[in-house]
Design an enzyme around this catalytic site. Structure first.
Site, PDB file in Angstrom:
ATOM      1  N   ARG A 116      36.273  40.075  37.680  1.00 11.19           N
ATOM      2  CA  ARG A 116      35.982  38.881  38.484  1.00 11.19           C
ATOM      3  C   ARG A 116      35.109  39.284  39.666  1.00 11.19           C
ATOM      4  O   ARG A 116      34.834  40.479  39.861  1.00 11.19           O
ATOM      5  CB  ARG A 116      37.289  38.264  38.996  1.00 11.19           C
ATOM      6  CG  ARG A 116      38.069  39.219  39.885  1.00 11.19           C
ATOM      7  CD  ARG A 116      39.293  38.573  40.525  1.00 11.19           C
ATOM      8  NE  ARG A 116      39.985  39.537  41.387  1.00 11.19           N
ATOM      9  CZ  ARG A 116      41.025  39.248  42.141  1.00 11.19           C
ATOM     10  NH1 ARG A 116      41.512  38.026  42.157  1.00 11.19           N
ATOM     11  NH2 ARG A 116      41.589  40.167  42.894  1.00 11.19           N
ATOM     12  N   CYS A 120      25.870  38.161  39.828  1.00  7.42           N
ATOM     13  CA  CYS A 120      24.623  38.354  40.566  1.00  7.42           C
ATOM     14  C   CYS A 120      24.392  37.058  41.337  1.00  7.42           C
ATOM     15  O   CYS A 120      24.137  36.011  40.742  1.00  7.42           O
ATOM     16  CB  CYS A 120      23.452  38.606  39.627  1.00  7.42           C
ATOM     17  SG  CYS A 120      21.906  38.507  40.559  1.00  7.42           S
ATOM     18  N   ASN A 154      36.079  33.100  45.933  1.00  8.28           N
ATOM     19  CA  ASN A 154      37.188  33.951  46.345  1.00  8.28           C
ATOM     20  C   ASN A 154      36.700  35.324  46.792  1.00  8.28           C
ATOM     21  O   ASN A 154      35.917  35.964  46.087  1.00  8.28           O
ATOM     22  CB  ASN A 154      38.174  34.136  45.180  1.00  8.28           C
ATOM     23  CG  ASN A 154      39.506  34.693  45.644  1.00  8.28           C
ATOM     24  OD1 ASN A 154      40.196  34.065  46.438  1.00  8.28           O
ATOM     25  ND2 ASN A 154      39.844  35.875  45.189  1.00  8.28           N
ATOM     26  N   GLU A 155      37.123  35.736  47.956  1.00  6.75           N
ATOM     27  CA  GLU A 155      36.880  37.098  48.464  1.00  6.75           C
ATOM     28  C   GLU A 155      35.504  37.649  48.086  1.00  6.75           C
ATOM     29  O   GLU A 155      35.386  38.604  47.302  1.00  6.75           O
ATOM     30  CB  GLU A 155      37.990  38.038  47.986  1.00  6.75           C
ATOM     31  CG  GLU A 155      39.326  37.714  48.606  1.00  6.75           C
ATOM     32  CD  GLU A 155      40.394  38.763  48.360  1.00  6.75           C
ATOM     33  OE1 GLU A 155      40.287  39.523  47.384  1.00  6.75           O
ATOM     34  OE2 GLU A 155      41.342  38.813  49.157  1.00  6.75           O
ATOM     35  N   CYS A 160      24.627  43.758  44.192  1.00 12.21           N
ATOM     36  CA  CYS A 160      23.975  43.785  42.893  1.00 12.21           C
ATOM     37  C   CYS A 160      22.587  44.392  43.046  1.00 12.21           C
ATOM     38  O   CYS A 160      21.870  44.057  43.989  1.00 12.21           O
ATOM     39  CB  CYS A 160      23.880  42.361  42.348  1.00 12.21           C
ATOM     40  SG  CYS A 160      22.993  42.272  40.778  1.00 12.21           S
ATOM     41  N   CYS A 162      20.136  44.379  40.620  1.00 15.69           N
ATOM     42  CA  CYS A 162      19.298  43.970  39.485  1.00 15.69           C
ATOM     43  C   CYS A 162      17.877  43.636  39.968  1.00 15.69           C
ATOM     44  O   CYS A 162      17.597  43.630  41.162  1.00 15.69           O
ATOM     45  CB  CYS A 162      19.916  42.754  38.800  1.00 15.69           C
ATOM     46  SG  CYS A 162      19.642  41.212  39.666  1.00 15.69           S
ATOM     47  N   GLU A 315      46.171  34.270  52.514  1.00 15.57           N
ATOM     48  CA  GLU A 315      47.002  34.971  51.525  1.00 15.57           C
ATOM     49  C   GLU A 315      47.787  36.078  52.209  1.00 15.57           C
ATOM     50  O   GLU A 315      47.275  36.740  53.122  1.00 15.57           O
ATOM     51  CB  GLU A 315      46.136  35.640  50.452  1.00 15.57           C
ATOM     52  CG  GLU A 315      45.442  34.726  49.493  1.00 15.57           C
ATOM     53  CD  GLU A 315      44.614  35.514  48.475  1.00 15.57           C
ATOM     54  OE1 GLU A 315      44.956  36.679  48.175  1.00 15.57           O
ATOM     55  OE2 GLU A 315      43.611  34.969  47.999  1.00 15.57           O
ATOM     56  N   HIS A 366      52.540  41.516  40.576  1.00  9.94           N
ATOM     57  CA  HIS A 366      52.248  41.284  41.993  1.00  9.94           C
ATOM     58  C   HIS A 366      53.319  40.370  42.570  1.00  9.94           C
ATOM     59  O   HIS A 366      53.748  39.415  41.922  1.00  9.94           O
ATOM     60  CB  HIS A 366      50.869  40.621  42.125  1.00  9.94           C
ATOM     61  CG  HIS A 366      50.371  40.577  43.537  1.00  9.94           C
ATOM     62  ND1 HIS A 366      50.906  39.745  44.491  1.00  9.94           N
ATOM     63  CD2 HIS A 366      49.376  41.267  44.145  1.00  9.94           C
ATOM     64  CE1 HIS A 366      50.264  39.924  45.628  1.00  9.94           C
ATOM     65  NE2 HIS A 366      49.327  40.848  45.447  1.00  9.94           N
TER      66      HIS A 366
HETATM   67  C1  GLA Z   1      43.279  38.966  46.667  1.00 11.85           C
HETATM   68  C2  GLA Z   1      42.829  37.834  45.783  1.00 11.85           C
HETATM   69  C3  GLA Z   1      43.953  37.245  44.980  1.00 11.85           C
HETATM   70  C4  GLA Z   1      44.882  38.312  44.450  1.00 11.85           C
HETATM   71  C5  GLA Z   1      45.369  39.162  45.593  1.00 11.85           C
HETATM   72  C6  GLA Z   1      46.326  40.242  45.189  1.00 11.85           C
HETATM   73  O1  GLA Z   1      43.640  38.587  47.914  1.00 11.85           O
HETATM   74  O2  GLA Z   1      42.177  36.818  46.497  1.00 11.85           O
HETATM   75  O3  GLA Z   1      43.386  36.516  43.918  1.00 11.85           O
HETATM   76  O4  GLA Z   1      44.206  39.076  43.514  1.00 11.85           O
HETATM   77  O5  GLA Z   1      44.256  39.791  46.174  1.00 11.85           O
HETATM   78  O6  GLA Z   1      46.774  40.981  46.284  1.00 11.85           O
HETATM   79 ZN    ZN Z   2      21.398  40.695  41.077  1.00  6.73          ZN
END
Ligand code: GLA
Ligand code: ZN
Length: 686
Positions: A116, A120, A154-155, A160, A162, A315, A366
């Protein structure tokens, strides 16, 4: 007051990531989820973070029925939704059909489909696919009454290499250097080792098997990568704004002091700061209190990205993670203590990853509120429910903010520049740890400091500490000078002002860009010490200093040899060939003062040194008992003071005043806090 959610939720948010799409064929589980959420005081669920393949199983074929159903059920039960755009992970069909969406690594190899967060971001195909899915989501549930906020992807992280990214990098450089390749050659000092370029299209990213010896190139690549994230997130945010009738706040989840991205830039694109906090609690390297304080530093850093409003703890794990070397359980009481800490530092939310453990795949072990046992009588569930009750009692702090008078500077570009320098001692540069050590020392002295950019230095602060500000722009130098001249107290340290924004050394004496005049000293040499080496600083205070200090300070890691021009010498080295030469100085400049600390001190000595400055400058402080952490948030009328006991001993706090927000009890005098206990005291602002 600044409410993130316009008072839609009256109080604080208690919630987290919820992945019901993994359980659609088990309605009993989904039913139980709602029941247990209510029992645990959960009022928010973050949905859809990785749901792209469920929404769009085949290119152009969409299914949102399940999402609507889940949002309806949650809302009917008083639980709001924060909806993520699902661009954290790509469906397989996309990679199969459009390989350009997969990243290329720093050796030039293209990824295969998998994992995940690895798209790019320059790919127009990927951007278009993101626009389509985001638009569909807005059109489907954008007006849902339970929808609180948009969470983009997300995060963000990574890079990249390329050809698409290379081309964009060249365009970025063309713009930055006004299309003038000689200007770039000068700023990159590329005559060294024959690295000169004759046109922008010859430039490659710093491949590991290519040109990575040009410091300016390396730094510009990091700047470009940040810029590309900013550019990409705008694609998603603009799509949401364009198709939505409502002005819901937008966020993306950050990760503490994250190396890949200059969050100060990315934060300009979003409305609210949120971050994911996963400290390695109960490790074998440091005390629990140290881990807590490092986390508090990160709260302060992230809060500082938008200092005028609360942030979100997006989180955290209610028990353990699954990606550390040792995934230790959070000990009893720690979940609530961490919740109290987040709120104390300015968060209006306490959210978890995750509500329920997956049955399979990478994160099946987790931590989660509900584990594979599936019941509400587990230790973890009970602790989460207790945290929920606590948060509901302190809900009135919502919208209040901190109002601190001392700041520590932390700069991403400076971090990159120090680490990239082929110099000093690889093991001990530790820029971020050094900033944290100042912050922690201040906390031990009862001072909650902000963590800011040099560009945010203002007369709001009585004292500003600039640890190791190696990379100094001219603008930063003039802001610091003005700050001192207008009455501010500045502490600069070793390794300050060696290079400019493109990593070119300042000529004529460090710290450059006029700061050697401000401090009245020039750093002529820096001596990187071996880890076992020690030197000392003996303080030579004159009789009218209003502080008495006789202790000599212990020096480790770095010692600069100074030429003093017109500063007053407060301390001299005690050892080595530079024995008796100046190590700690101060100069009055305009209405303020500039202190210079030429060497790194150990923890105890740093406490002495900062205490000396605080006393000399009459900055109010009170030494806290070991392991105690203290923060204050202010609303228009009230101050909310949080004390946390991070130590493993019972601790008595004296001179306490105010109403205990949880029990309603009025306190004056002493209060005892058990280990991992916290207290929130409310008092009227004068
Ligand atoms: C990150 C991600 C989540 C999960 C947690 C696990 O914070 O955003 O999707 O994978 O890590 O600690
Ligand atoms: Zn790229």
């Amino acid at each position: 007051m600044n409410y993130i959610f316009n008072k839609k939720i009256n109080g604080l948010i208690h919630g987290g990531d919820y992945n019901p799409e993994q359980w659609l064929d088990e309605p009993d589980i989904l039913k139980k989820d709602i029941e247990y959420m209510k029992e645990a005081g959960i009022n928010e669920a973050t949905l859809g973070v990785f749901s792209w393949a469920m929404y769009e199983p085949k290119e152009g074929e969409f299914h949102f029925e399940w999402l609507k159903q889940i949002m309806d059920n949650l809302y009917e039960n008083g639980i709001y939704t924060i909806l993520a755009t699902p661009t954290g992970a790509r469906p397989v069909w996309m990679d199969t059909k459009y390989p350009e969406v997969m990243r290329v690594d720093n050796m030039g190899n293209r990824n295969r489909h998998g994992f995940r967060h690895n798209h790019c971001l320059s790919s127009e195909v990927f951007r278009e696919k993101a626009r389509i899915i985001d638009r569909k989501l807005v059109e489907t549930v954008g007006n849902h009454p339970g929808l609180l906020m948009w969470h983009i992807s997300n995060e963000f992280g990574g890079e990249c290499y390329c050809d698409l990214c290379k081309k964009k990098f060249q365009q970025y450089l063309y713009k930055r250097y006004d299309g003038d390749i000689d200007k770039l050659n000068h700023e990159w000092w590329s005559t060294f080792w024959s690295a000169r370029y004759s046109s922008f299209d010859e430039i490659e990213p710093p491949y590991r098997n290519g040109q990575f010896a040009v410091l300016g190139l390396n730094l510009d690549w990091k700047r470009f990568t940040t810029q590309n994230f900013c550019d990409y997130i705008s694609v998603e945010i603009d799509t949401i704004r364009r198709y939505s009738d409502r002005e819901l706040p937008v966020t993306t989840n950050f990760m503490k002091r994250f190396w890949d991205i200059d969050y100060r830039e990315l934060s300009k694109k979003i409305d609210v700061i949120s971050w994911d906090s996963y400290p390695a609690f109960h490790n074998d390297k440091e005390t629990f209190a140290d881990t807590m304080l490092e986390n508090a530093f990160d709260h302060a850093l992230l809060r500082g990205l938008k200092p005028d409003k609360p942030f979100m703890l997006m989180e955290s794990t209610p028990s353990q993670v699954n990606w550390m070397e040792f995934n230790k359980l959070k000990r009893p009481g720690v979940n609530k203590l961490c919740a109290a800490q987040a709120v104390a530092c300015g968060s209006d939310t306490v959210q978890y990853f995750q509500w329920r453990k997956s049955r399979g795949a990478l994160e099946q072990f987790h931590g989660a509120v509900i584990d594979h046992l599936g019941t509400n009588d587990t230790r973890v569930f009970k602790e989460v429910a207790e945290t929920g009750r606590f948060l509901s009692k302190i809900g009135e702090v919502e919208g209040s903010v901190t109002n601190n008078k001392v700041a520590v500077i932390f700069e991403w570009e400076n971090w990159w520049a120090i680490e990239a320098a082929f110099a000093f001692a690889g093991q001990t540069k530790k820029y971020d740890e050094t900033c944290i050590s100042y912050w922690k020392t201040l906390m031990a002295l009862g001072i909650d400091a902000d963590v800011i950019s040099v560009n945010d230095v203002s007369d709001k602060y009585k004292l500003v500490i600039a640890p190791m500000l190696y990379q100094l722009t001219e603008k930063a130098a003039s802001l610091l000078t003005e700050y001192v001249e207008q009455g501010g107290i500045l502490l600069g340290t070793y390794m300050m002002g060696y290079v400019n924004e493109n990593c070119l050394c300042y000529q004529g004496g460090f710290p450059g860009s006029g700061l050697n005049k401000l401090f009245g000293v020039i750093s002529e040499e820096i001596d990187p010490l071996y880890p076992s080496d020690r030197n000392g600083i003996s303080l030579t205070l004159d009789s009218d200093a209003n502080v008495n200090m006789t202790t000599s300070l212990t020096v480790k890691d770095y010692a600069e040899i100074l030429r003093v021009n017109d500063a007053e010498v407060l301390g001299i080295y005690t050892e080595d060939f530079y024995k008796d030469s100046p190590a700690f100085t101060v100069k009055k400049a305009g209405k303020g003062k500039a202190y210079y600390q030429a060497a790194r001190c150990d923890e105890a000595s740093l406490t002495e040194l900062l205490e000396f400055i605080l006393k000399s400058e009459e900055i109010t402080h009170e030494k806290l008992a070991a392991g105690i952490e203290k923060h204050t948030r202010c609303s228009d009328d009230y101050a909310y003071t949080f004390y946390l006991n991070n130590s493993d001993k019972e601790c008595e706090l004296s001179n306490i005043e105010g109403e205990n927000l949880v029990t309603g009890e009025q306190f004056t005098g002493c209060v005892k806090l058990m280990p991992r206990e916290s207290i929130v005291l409310k008092s009227k602002l004068l």
